[in-house]
Design a protein around this motif. Structure first.
Motif, PDB file in Angstrom:
ATOM      1  N   ARG B 254      -1.202  -0.237  -3.402  1.00  0.00           N
ATOM      2  CA  ARG B 254      -1.620   0.183  -2.046  1.00  0.00           C
ATOM      3  C   ARG B 254      -0.582  -0.245  -1.011  1.00  0.00           C
ATOM      4  NH1 ARG B 254      -5.781  -0.474  -5.326  1.00  0.00           N
ATOM      5  NH2 ARG B 254      -7.683   0.734  -5.023  1.00  0.00           N
ATOM      6  N   TRP B 255       0.690  -0.133  -1.350  1.00  0.00           N
ATOM      7  CA  TRP B 255       1.746  -0.615  -0.459  1.00  0.00           C
ATOM      8  C   TRP B 255       1.782   0.152   0.864  1.00  0.00           C
ATOM      9  CZ3 TRP B 255       5.699   2.636   1.049  1.00  0.00           C
ATOM     10  CH2 TRP B 255       5.863   3.813   0.301  1.00  0.00           C
ATOM     11  N   VAL B 256       1.411   1.429   0.817  1.00  0.00           N
ATOM     12  CA  VAL B 256       1.403   2.216   2.056  1.00  0.00           C
ATOM     13  C   VAL B 256       0.377   1.621   3.024  1.00  0.00           C
ATOM     14  CG1 VAL B 256       0.990   4.509   3.056  1.00  0.00           C
ATOM     15  CG2 VAL B 256       2.093   4.293   0.832  1.00  0.00           C
ATOM     16  N   HIS B 257      -0.746   1.226   2.453  1.00  0.00           N
ATOM     17  CA  HIS B 257      -1.816   0.627   3.251  1.00  0.00           C
ATOM     18  C   HIS B 257      -1.337  -0.677   3.887  1.00  0.00           C
ATOM     19  CE1 HIS B 257      -6.018   1.306   3.967  1.00  0.00           C
ATOM     20  NE2 HIS B 257      -6.192   0.010   4.021  1.00  0.00           N
ATOM     21  N   ILE B 258      -0.611  -1.466   3.096  1.00  0.00           N
ATOM     22  CA  ILE B 258      -0.068  -2.724   3.612  1.00  0.00           C
ATOM     23  C   ILE B 258       0.877  -2.436   4.777  1.00  0.00           C
ATOM     24  CG2 ILE B 258       1.398  -4.736   3.068  1.00  0.00           C
ATOM     25  CD1 ILE B 258       0.308  -4.621   0.220  1.00  0.00           C
ATOM     26  N   VAL B 259       1.716  -1.407   4.596  1.00  0.00           N
ATOM     27  CA  VAL B 259       2.726  -1.095   5.617  1.00  0.00           C
ATOM     28  C   VAL B 259       2.061  -0.744   6.943  1.00  0.00           C
ATOM     29  CG1 VAL B 259       4.532   0.549   6.284  1.00  0.00           C
ATOM     30  CG2 VAL B 259       4.510  -0.391   3.972  1.00  0.00           C
ATOM     31  N   TRP B 260       1.143   0.222   6.927  1.00  0.00           N
ATOM     32  CA  TRP B 260       0.646   0.678   8.233  1.00  0.00           C
ATOM     33  C   TRP B 260      -0.323  -0.300   8.885  1.00  0.00           C
ATOM     34  CZ3 TRP B 260      -4.344   2.167   9.519  1.00  0.00           C
ATOM     35  CH2 TRP B 260      -5.211   2.562   8.508  1.00  0.00           C
ATOM     36  N   THR B 261      -1.073  -1.051   8.078  1.00  0.00           N
ATOM     37  CA  THR B 261      -1.983  -2.016   8.720  1.00  0.00           C
ATOM     38  C   THR B 261      -1.204  -3.223   9.262  1.00  0.00           C
ATOM     39  OG1 THR B 261      -2.514  -2.881   6.527  1.00  0.00           O
ATOM     40  CG2 THR B 261      -4.121  -1.403   7.528  1.00  0.00           C
ATOM     41  N   ILE B 306      -7.128  -5.836   2.176  1.00  0.00           N
ATOM     42  CA  ILE B 306      -5.702  -5.699   2.504  1.00  0.00           C
ATOM     43  C   ILE B 306      -5.505  -5.498   4.010  1.00  0.00           C
ATOM     44  CG2 ILE B 306      -3.724  -4.103   2.281  1.00  0.00           C
ATOM     45  CD1 ILE B 306      -4.627  -3.658  -0.653  1.00  0.00           C
ATOM     46  N   ALA B 307      -6.341  -4.649   4.605  1.00  0.00           N
ATOM     47  CA  ALA B 307      -6.137  -4.286   6.026  1.00  0.00           C
ATOM     48  C   ALA B 307      -6.138  -5.497   6.959  1.00  0.00           C
ATOM     49  CB  ALA B 307      -7.177  -3.258   6.454  1.00  0.00           C
ATOM     50  N   PRO B 308      -7.191  -6.318   6.987  1.00  0.00           N
ATOM     51  CA  PRO B 308      -7.163  -7.441   7.937  1.00  0.00           C
ATOM     52  C   PRO B 308      -6.099  -8.480   7.612  1.00  0.00           C
ATOM     53  CG  PRO B 308      -9.135  -7.576   6.558  1.00  0.00           C
ATOM     54  CD  PRO B 308      -8.471  -6.271   6.263  1.00  0.00           C
ATOM     55  N   GLU B 309      -5.834  -8.679   6.311  1.00  0.00           N
ATOM     56  CA  GLU B 309      -4.857  -9.717   5.942  1.00  0.00           C
ATOM     57  C   GLU B 309      -3.425  -9.301   6.280  1.00  0.00           C
ATOM     58  OE1 GLU B 309      -5.136 -13.013   4.655  1.00  0.00           O
ATOM     59  OE2 GLU B 309      -7.038 -12.600   5.622  1.00  0.00           O
ATOM     60  N   SER B 310      -3.092  -8.029   6.027  1.00  0.00           N
ATOM     61  CA  SER B 310      -1.747  -7.560   6.393  1.00  0.00           C
ATOM     62  C   SER B 310      -1.604  -7.603   7.907  1.00  0.00           C
ATOM     63  CB  SER B 310      -1.518  -6.120   5.943  1.00  0.00           C
ATOM     64  OG  SER B 310      -1.750  -5.988   4.596  1.00  0.00           O
ATOM     65  N   ALA B 311      -2.666  -7.185   8.609  1.00  0.00           N
ATOM     66  CA  ALA B 311      -2.578  -7.105  10.069  1.00  0.00           C
ATOM     67  C   ALA B 311      -2.434  -8.488  10.694  1.00  0.00           C
ATOM     68  CB  ALA B 311      -3.812  -6.406  10.625  1.00  0.00           C
ATOM     69  N   ASN B 312      -3.238  -9.465  10.235  1.00  0.00           N
ATOM     70  CA  ASN B 312      -3.136 -10.751  10.933  1.00  0.00           C
ATOM     71  C   ASN B 312      -1.829 -11.476  10.624  1.00  0.00           C
ATOM     72  OD1 ASN B 312      -3.707 -12.337   8.602  1.00  0.00           O
ATOM     73  ND2 ASN B 312      -5.898 -12.229   8.985  1.00  0.00           N
ATOM     74  N   ASN B 313      -1.201 -11.138   9.502  1.00  0.00           N
ATOM     75  CA  ASN B 313       0.133 -11.703   9.254  1.00  0.00           C
ATOM     76  C   ASN B 313       1.216 -10.920   9.992  1.00  0.00           C
ATOM     77  OD1 ASN B 313       0.172 -14.073   7.170  1.00  0.00           O
ATOM     78  ND2 ASN B 313      -1.508 -12.709   6.606  1.00  0.00           N
ATOM     79  N   GLY B 314       0.915  -9.651  10.296  1.00  0.00           N
ATOM     80  CA  GLY B 314       1.830  -8.871  11.128  1.00  0.00           C
ATOM     81  C   GLY B 314       1.880  -9.437  12.540  1.00  0.00           C
ATOM     82  N   VAL B 315       0.742  -9.952  12.994  1.00  0.00           N
ATOM     83  CA  VAL B 315       0.671 -10.563  14.338  1.00  0.00           C
ATOM     84  C   VAL B 315       1.632 -11.740  14.437  1.00  0.00           C
ATOM     85  CG1 VAL B 315      -0.852 -11.904  15.861  1.00  0.00           C
ATOM     86  CG2 VAL B 315      -1.696  -9.834  14.798  1.00  0.00           C
TER      87      VAL B 315
END
Lengths: 155, 511
Positions: B254-261, B306-315
């Motif tokens: 689900r790498w695409v999901h990781i990228v956009w979130t 994946i969504a919340p975890e990728s996003a909060n590390n993107g922050v």
């Protein structure tokens, strides 16, 4: 019904505190609160309709029951209340030890007391070592912390 | 271009040589991130004397590693025992905890570690490459735009409410009302404080988080011997490394999901004042909206984790941009970093990257190296961490209560906050037992005051004219996107149903 009733009571109380306030204090609370009251009224009406049709009953059965006494939930709650009240006087380490000992004993119905005592002591001492000794956080201090500080200061 | 690449490579290699600082800091960060109340910001403050005694580069690497690791660490208890370590991980248990109860805790941890690390790494690279553009985002995001961003997060309540619309809306709006407690932002008029001075600043977040999630969870889990379901216990009976690899594989597929979130997280992180909690709620909501299987969210769906975890590390990488380029800290941890850097005589602005490139680029490189080392050091531990779920609840519940209640005391050091956490615990327990979602209440408590602040700011600016809400181009685009994200899913669902029905009819005719 408990949550909607709590929500209604709280919202009405909230409104009472802002009646004479400037509009900046009112605008958001009145709009959100009005919607909340509307949802709660719909919920209450729906529940009354269900009750009339005989599809439901009103009770506190799913919140507090006799099983809660047997399972130790009430005891755990009282121990938690005691922990919150006593920690300011007895300090973090001693209160944590007593709370863990009492609540684990209640939940285990008295079985494995030695093991519970050991686990409680290790957890409380571990917490003291990490949070007070190493990090020097301002956790509530009591007899144990003061004594240990004096002991460590004097080698 | 070539010079910059050489410089980046040399700073990267130089940062790797600080592995002896980064690795112990990662473990420290994971621990403090996992305990509610002990955020990275608190820990850096506590260890400020140590940080100031280090040379600038070591101090910065220490702070950045702690920040990244704490962000990842907050997700661990959220997955294993339904207790988010920080508000930024509040959306993580929505799907992480159901996975754990099904005996897939090891996979869930592996998914979190991979998506957090990849999200953090990717956004660090993107932040480095697009820093001049990203730094301007903050200038374009005024109160009107922020209102819409908040509404994106709050619309998650509607998703949660989908299972029982009325109960979900009551829980969400009750949370928003609780979030309104405190003085109003313009005239400081106290509202709904019940006479408690401690509530004049509003409802503190950590006691609310501790009460709603940790304390109420502790009272619920004692019903069973362990927190796992029967199937979960069977699955956990024979732990093996394959579960970790399975988790890694699920995340990588689900790498695409990781990228956009994670990019959602980066953009929200760049906006000063916005934070990981908003990013994770928005990312979860958007992920669910555009998913082909929205009905699986909340049941232990990997994409919901994946969504919340990728996003909060993107922050995490996003907050560095306004800090370094403009000298504006995007959050509490960035503000403390600013203090430490100013102590060492670092002056901010675009020229920082010319005058002291090892500092400017060094912070991003420290983040990159931290994420790389984190994935290598922590992934093998997921097998052992997941064993927490097999600890009998007679031990686990009291430990959760004692350590999280004390955690509620830490941020403000008021005894009142421990009682507040207990009160929220009772509210959370009643809510859970009567079918209300505590996450919906928490979303309201977190985002309610922020929404009100931006709303009042906008109205003050327009002198009460509501049309200001539709006065900016960016704001209007965001409004359209918000409406689309709310309207499209039911339309798509209806279309899908019709198509399935048509296909069923056709196959019936064919037979």
């Amino acid at each position: 019904m408990v949550i909607p009733v709590l929500a209604i009571v709280f919202t009405l109380y909230f409104f009472s505190t802002i009646l004479n306030s400037p509009w900046t204090a009112q605008v958001s609370a009145f709009s959100l609160g009005s919607l909340l009251l509307l949802f709660c009224v719909i919920f209450v009406a729906k529940t009354v309709y269900q009750l009339r049709r005989g599809d439901g009953t009103l009770s506190f059965g799913n919140i507090v029951s006799r099983d809660d006494l047997a399972s130790g939930r009430v005891g755990l709650f009282l121990a938690t209340l005691g922990f919150t009240l006593l920690i300011d006087y007895l300090g973090f380490t001693l209160t944590t030890f007593l709370f863990l000992l009492v609540s684990m004993t209640i939940l285990a119905r008295g079985r494995g007391f030695m093991r519970i005592t050991l686990v409680s002591a290790l957890m409380a001492l571990g917490g003291w070592a990490v949070f007070i000794l190493a990090f020097d956080t301002r956790f509530p201090r009591g007899w144990f912390e003061t004594t240990m500080k004096a002991v460590l200061a004097n080698g | 271009m070539g010079d910059t690449a050489n410089l980046l490579a040399s700073v990267f290699l130089d940062t790797i040589s600080y592995w002896w600082v980064i690795i112990p800091t990662i473990f420290l960060g994971l621990i403090v991130g996992g305990i509610p109340g002990f955020s990275a910001a608190n820990t850096i403050i506590i260890l400020m004397p140590l940080t100031l005694s280090m040379d600038l580069q070591t101090g910065l690497i220490f702070m950045v590693s702690l920040y990244s690791a704490a962000r990842m660490g907050a997700g661990i208890p959220a997955i294993l025992v339904n207790i988010p370590g920080t508000a930024g991980a509040a959306a993580t248990p929505l799907d992480g905890y159901p996975m754990t109860r099904q005996g897939r805790g090891q996979q869930a941890l592996a998914i979190t570690f991979v998506s957090s690390s990849l999200g953090g790494l990717l956004t660090t690279v993107v932040a480095l490459a697009t820093m001049p553009i990203l730094a301007r985002v903050g200038f374009y995001m005024h109160s009107v735009e922020m209102i819409v961003v908040m509404l994106f997060g709050i619309s998650l309540i509607a998703s949660i409410a989908a299972q029982d619309m009325l109960k979900g809306l009551i829980a969400g709006f009750f949370g928003l009302m609780i979030g309104s407690i405190g003085t109003d932002v313009v005239y400081a008029t106290p509202r709904g404080t019940m006479g408690f001075l401690e509530l004049y600043d509003g409802v503190p977040l950590i006691p609310a988080l501790v009460g709603l999630f940790a304390v109420s969870e502790a009272f619920i889990i004692i019903e069973k011997k362990v927190i796992l379901t029967d199937e979960g216990q069977a699955a956990m009976a024979n732990p093996s490394w394959s579960a970790t690899f399975e988790g890694v594989s699920i995340a990588l597929k689900r790498w695409v999901h990781i990228v956009w979130t994670s990019l959602i997280g980066l953009i929200i992180g760049v906006i000063p004042g916005a934070g990981a909690s908003i990013a994770s709620f928005v990312a979860y909501q958007q992920s669910r909206t555009f998913s082909k299987t929205p009905e699986l969210y909340g049941t232990g769906h990997p994409e919901g984790l994946i969504a919340p975890e990728s996003a909060n590390n993107g922050v995490t990488s996003g907050t560095l941009v306004p800090l370094l380029v403009l000298g504006i800290p995007g959050g509490a941890t960035a503000a403390i970093m600013l203090v430490v850097m100013q102590f060492h005589g670092v002056s901010f602005g675009p020229s920082l990257f010319e005058r002291q490139p090892e500092v400017g680029y060094g912070m991003f490189m420290a983040m990159m190296v931290s994420y790389l080392l984190m994935i290598l050091t922590i992934l093998p531990l997921s097998r052992y961490m997941s064993r927490v779920t097999t600890v009998p609840t007679i031990y686990l519940a009291p430990m959760i209560i004692s350590f999280t209640l004390v955690g509620a005391f830490v941020p403000r050091e008021y005894m009142f906050d421990m009682f507040l956490a207990l009160a929220f615990g009772v509210l959370g327990y009643i809510a859970r037992r009567t079918g209300y979602h505590v996450a919906a209440i928490l979303i309201g408590v977190i985002l309610g005051p922020l929404l009100e602040t931006y709303f009042l700011r906008a109205l003050k600016k327009s002198q009460g004219d509501m049309s200001i809400l539709f006065s900016s181009n960016i704001g209007n685009v965001l409004w359209v996107l918000l409406v689309l994200s709310l309207v499209l899913p039911p339309i798509l669902k209806l279309k899908r149903k019709r198509r399935d029905r048509r296909l069923a009819t056709l196959s019936g005719d064919y037979q």
